[in-house]
Write an enzyme that holds these catalytic residues in place. Structure first.
Site, PDB file in Angstrom:
ATOM      1  CD  GLU A 160      -8.290  -3.472  -0.641  1.00 24.14           C
ATOM      2  OE1 GLU A 160      -7.173  -2.995  -0.935  1.00 24.14           O
ATOM      3  OE2 GLU A 160      -8.434  -4.453   0.117  1.00 24.14           O
ATOM      4  CG  HIS A 209      -2.030  -1.040   1.134  1.00 22.75           C
ATOM      5  ND1 HIS A 209      -2.492  -1.568  -0.049  1.00 22.75           N
ATOM      6  CD2 HIS A 209      -2.760  -1.637   2.120  1.00 22.75           C
ATOM      7  CE1 HIS A 209      -3.441  -2.448   0.203  1.00 22.75           C
ATOM      8  NE2 HIS A 209      -3.621  -2.516   1.513  1.00 22.75           N
ATOM      9  CG  HIS A 240      -7.964  -0.856   2.783  1.00 24.51           C
ATOM     10  ND1 HIS A 240      -8.558  -1.689   3.714  1.00 24.51           N
ATOM     11  CD2 HIS A 240      -6.919  -1.562   2.280  1.00 24.51           C
ATOM     12  CE1 HIS A 240      -7.895  -2.822   3.778  1.00 24.51           C
ATOM     13  NE2 HIS A 240      -6.893  -2.778   2.916  1.00 24.51           N
TER      14      HIS A 240
END
Length: 347
Positions: free
Chosen positions: A313, A104, A178
């Site tokens: 996502e 991420h 998220h």
């Protein structure tokens, strides 16, 4: 008569919470900490039901989980060994100690920044426009990147996420949001009894470190087949090696179609009184089923049960920098990044 409205208040020491309400009585709270969604509160049979996971202050996010509801970037998902190449230039990003990969966008990335914010109103929607300038070299990524993420709540009960970005050097960009859904509003209930539909015939296989292996496998005859709406328990109760590997889902699904005519995914509450449709122009959706085990945090006074949430996502599939056929996440200075994802609430 216009009844959409927006207000703001402090959300801990340094963050601000923006509250957006539409004429159907749905309220969405978002914050400039990580350009994240905090609450999505929907009127159901006379009750106000919060259908996403979130915390009550900025400090709780810092203490418990920085990814809940946040904008993720520069690159969602894992990049194996933190290595990639653009135009014959090799780059090495900071990696975690656990598996030696970057997740991420790396530590203290988009989810940890205070974004600039401004509000906008019109007759049919209210919006918060978040912006952040990621400096050249942040977490090893080349180029200064100007990111804009706009959250809108419409009078059609849609939460619209619009992404824009420009960079002054060739770089990688593959953002997502998220958010964790639990349509019961009860974090002590697993999402196993939620029904899920996903218009995807293939998923990306992952290895022991949860990075993609390069294999795209048919969902047919696997617990990952949600082409007909099915309860998520079909994954949690199966002995299939891919779901046993991660104790649920932590996989990219390659969508059969993109756009805003028909949903690519639908989550339906166990009581069938609520559903959320997902529409996107992205080619994949990573579905993660919050397999935190006993380590789940307390969420609004309730201990989060294992499999207590579900993410959708939307993004280009992780593995894009390694494998042909997974997509392209290089953003050049000549191009403006634009993407949209819509979550439509039906209640």
């Amino acid at each position: 008569m216009k009844v959409v409205k927006i207000s703001q208040r402090k959300f801990g020491e340094s963050a601000i919470l923006y509250s957006l309400t539409n004429d159907l009585g749905t309220t969405m709270n978002v914050t400039d900490l990580g350009a994240r969604i905090v609450d999505l509160i929907v009127p159901i049979n006379g009750e106000q039901r919060n259908i996403i996971l979130g915390f009550d202050s900025a400090e709780e996010y810092l203490e418990k989980d920085m990814y809940f509801g946040a904008t993720i970037g520069r690159v969602a998902g894992r990049i194996k060994k933190g290595l990639f190449t653009i135009e014959d230039q090799n780059y090495s990003l900071p990696v975690d100690r656990e598996n030696g990969n970057i997740l991420h966008g790396g530590p203290n990335s988009f989810e940890a920044k205070i974004w600039s914010a401004k509000t906008e109103e019109s007759d049919d929607k209210v919006s918060v426009v978040f912006s952040y300038i990621s400096p050249d070299g942040e977490n090893g990524f080349p180029g200064e990147l100007e990111a804009v993420v706009t959250y809108s709540l419409t009078n059609k009960n849609e939460w619209i996420i619009d992404y824009q970005a420009v960079a002054d050097q060739p770089t990688l960009y593959n953002p997502t949001n998220h958010v964790y859904f639990n349509l019961t509003g009860d974090m002590s209930q697993s999402v196993g009894t939620h029904e899920l539909f996903v218009d995807a015939d293939r998923f990306a296989v992952v290895g022991n470190d949860t990075t993609t292996t390069g294999e795209l496998r048919a969902v047919l005859n696997t617990p990952f087949d949600f082409n007909q709406a099915s309860k998520l328990d079909q994954v949690f109760s199966a002995s299939y090696e891919q779901n046993k590997l991660v104790n649920g889902l932590d996989h990219p699904f390659i969508l059969n179609q993109t756009g805003f005519e028909t949903p690519q995914a639908i989550i339906t509450a166990p009581t069938k009184d609520l559903s959320v449709e997902m529409y996107t122009d992205r080619p994949a959706v990573v579905i993660f089923t919050a397999q935190f085990g006993e380590a789940g945090p307390e969420v609004r006074g309730q201990k989060l049960v294992n499999h207590g949430g579900l993410t959708l996502e939307t993004q280009v599939s992780p593995g894009a920098v390694e494998f042909e056929g997974f997509g392209d996440i290089v953003l050049s200075p000549e191009t403006t990044f634009n993407s949209r994802t819509i979550f439509k609430i039906n209640n």
